[in-house]
Design a protein around this motif. Structure first.
Motif, PDB file in Angstrom:
ATOM      1  N   ALA A  92      -8.858 -10.965   5.887  1.00  0.00           N
ATOM      2  CA  ALA A  92      -8.926  -9.658   5.239  1.00  0.00           C
ATOM      3  C   ALA A  92     -10.016  -8.791   5.861  1.00  0.00           C
ATOM      4  CB  ALA A  92      -9.168  -9.825   3.734  1.00  0.00           C
ATOM      5  N   ALA A 130     -17.465  -0.982   3.433  1.00  0.00           N
ATOM      6  CA  ALA A 130     -16.667  -2.208   3.519  1.00  0.00           C
ATOM      7  C   ALA A 130     -16.984  -2.990   4.793  1.00  0.00           C
ATOM      8  CB  ALA A 130     -15.186  -1.868   3.461  1.00  0.00           C
ATOM      9  N   HIS A 156       0.866  -1.179   0.000  1.00  0.00           N
ATOM     10  CA  HIS A 156       0.000   0.000   0.000  1.00  0.00           C
ATOM     11  C   HIS A 156       0.900   1.226   0.000  1.00  0.00           C
ATOM     12  CE1 HIS A 156       0.583   1.398   4.138  1.00  0.00           C
ATOM     13  NE2 HIS A 156       0.343   0.191   4.605  1.00  0.00           N
ATOM     14  N   PHE A 204      -5.850  -3.515   1.051  1.00  0.00           N
ATOM     15  CA  PHE A 204      -7.148  -3.049   0.543  1.00  0.00           C
ATOM     16  C   PHE A 204      -7.581  -1.779   1.271  1.00  0.00           C
ATOM     17  CE2 PHE A 204      -8.260  -7.789  -0.199  1.00  0.00           C
ATOM     18  CZ  PHE A 204      -7.615  -7.770  -1.428  1.00  0.00           C
ATOM     19  N   GLY A 254      -5.877  -7.462   3.707  1.00  0.00           N
ATOM     20  CA  GLY A 254      -6.903  -6.524   4.173  1.00  0.00           C
ATOM     21  C   GLY A 254      -6.335  -5.154   4.443  1.00  0.00           C
ATOM     22  N   ASN A 289      -5.333   1.197   0.175  1.00  0.00           N
ATOM     23  CA  ASN A 289      -5.365   1.501  -1.260  1.00  0.00           C
ATOM     24  C   ASN A 289      -6.728   2.015  -1.709  1.00  0.00           C
ATOM     25  OD1 ASN A 289      -2.688   0.841  -1.824  1.00  0.00           O
ATOM     26  ND2 ASN A 289      -3.153  -1.326  -2.135  1.00  0.00           N
ATOM     27  N   PHE A 290      -7.787   1.639  -0.984  1.00  0.00           N
ATOM     28  CA  PHE A 290      -9.136   2.003  -1.410  1.00  0.00           C
ATOM     29  C   PHE A 290      -9.849   2.909  -0.410  1.00  0.00           C
ATOM     30  CE2 PHE A 290      -8.522  -2.348  -3.321  1.00  0.00           C
ATOM     31  CZ  PHE A 290      -8.239  -1.872  -4.597  1.00  0.00           C
TER      32      PHE A 290
END
Length: 360
Positions: free
Chosen positions: A94, A338, A49, A318, A315, A321-322
């Motif tokens: 995750a 999420a 990340h 994610f 996880g 990054n998001f």
């Protein structure tokens, strides 16, 4: 039994002491240990990340795994096993991490935040317990991820060996490893490598010998009226709290700041603190242990736990990054979505694996 409880309480007391001292030596406030945060930092250091504020190979993680590995070899408890629903375990890992990063901490840090006076951790604790209680309903209905199988010793040795590689990368600091710039964020706050590594090894040994796990403690209390593991975490809380007060008195710097606003690396949104840890608790009980316990089991050669840890790291990638991870400003819209998705997915996994008949 009394001796076993005493050993667990003593181990918890030592771990709480070490956690408080790590903050004194440079770790972020209320973060002497945080498995979720430290795995996130390590994930960032590997370039998985790009959140520059949280990139550092945490020696505590290395020490936890190696400590557990060493003592399990000495005690002849290094027994590689695996093959139990690896993709499901990866997925659960995750989502557990996404829940933890909504709250900004794992169950271990939740206790340390309470010891530092952070009232927001109370909401996390309520959600965490609720998640575990939800999971016990499925355990009573027969939830299982099926059996694991004996693995070759080489297979069980890969993850501990990977930690040695990580230690070498930390010491060498090659250009392809990312480190948070000084004063750049939590990733720049850390104890000296040798201190953090030694602390991790000691805690890894103690956690392996006592089987410390907050998820397991609450589960055992609910299902079997057995409280010894919870006594260990109560000892962590009390010892860390007392040590914070002592350090504050000796140094003149406050390590105990009761309240909700202005807490280090925390936000005040009670609902999402609770829901984040609800997801973490629900997922952890389906996995059979908290993130700390997963690392210890991976050190013992359990490849199912190693896969779970890789899921935790995915996880973290994610989340950053998001835009799923919370900050001191509060949770993000993406993070809220999420967490809700995670609760639904974990519930489906729980239901399906509770109804499935034993395969012939």
């Amino acid at each position: 039994m009394k001796n076993e409880k005493g050993t667990i309480v003593l181990a918890g007391g030592v771990i709480g002491l070490i956690a408080a001292i790590l903050v004194f030596f440079g770790n972020p406030a209320n973060m002497g240990f945080c498995i979720a945060c430290f795995l996130r930092d390590t994930t960032g250091a590997l370039g998985l990340h790009s959140a520059a504020a949280v990139q550092y190979i945490r020696p505590e993680i290395i020490g936890l795994v190696l400590g557990a590995c060493i003592i399990s070899l000495v005690k002849k408890e290094f027994r590689p096993r695996g093959g139990s629903a690896p993709v499901t375990r990866f997925t659960l890992g995750a989502f557990v991490m996404i829940g933890c990063l909504m709250f900004l901490g794992c169950p271990f840090r939740m206790i340390l935040r309470l010891a530092g006076g952070d009232g927001n951790a109370l909401f996390g604790l309520v959600g965490f317990v609720a998640g575990i209680l939800t999971g016990t309903i499925f355990l009573k209905k027969g939830y299982t991820l099926k059996r694991s199988y004996k693995m070759p010793k080489l297979e069980g040795s890969i993850y501990p060996a990977f930690q040695i590689v990580m230690l070498l990368l930390l010491a060498a600091a090659p250009a392809f490893i990312h480190f948070t710039e000084p004063e750049g964020g939590p990733g720049a706050k850390h104890a000296a490598i040798i201190i953090a590594l030694a602390a991790g090894i000691i805690v890894g040994i103690l956690a392996q010998r006592t089987r410390l796990c907050m998820v397991g403690g609450i589960r055992d209390a609910v299902l079997f009226k057995e409280y010894k593991l919870l006594f260990g975490f109560a000892a962590i809380l009390v010892t860390a709290l007392v040590m914070n007060l002592i350090l504050g008195a000796v140094t003149g710097t406050s390590y105990f700041n009761p309240g909700f606003a202005g807490q280090p690396i925390a936000h005040t949104d009670g609902l999402w603190n609770a829901l984040g840890m609800y997801l973490a608790g629900f997922g952890c009980i389906l996995l059979g242990g908290c993130p700390l316990r997963q690392l210890i089991l991976a050190g013992e050669g359990n490849t199912d736990s190693a896969v779970t840890v890789l899921g935790l790291m995915a996880g973290a990638a994610f989340a950053h990054n998001f835009g799923l991870a919370s900050s001191g400003e509060g949770p993000t819209a993406n993070g809220k979505i999420a967490v809700i998705i995670g609760i639904v997915v974990v519930a489906v996994i729980a239901a399906v694996n509770s109804m499935r008949k034993e395969e012939a």
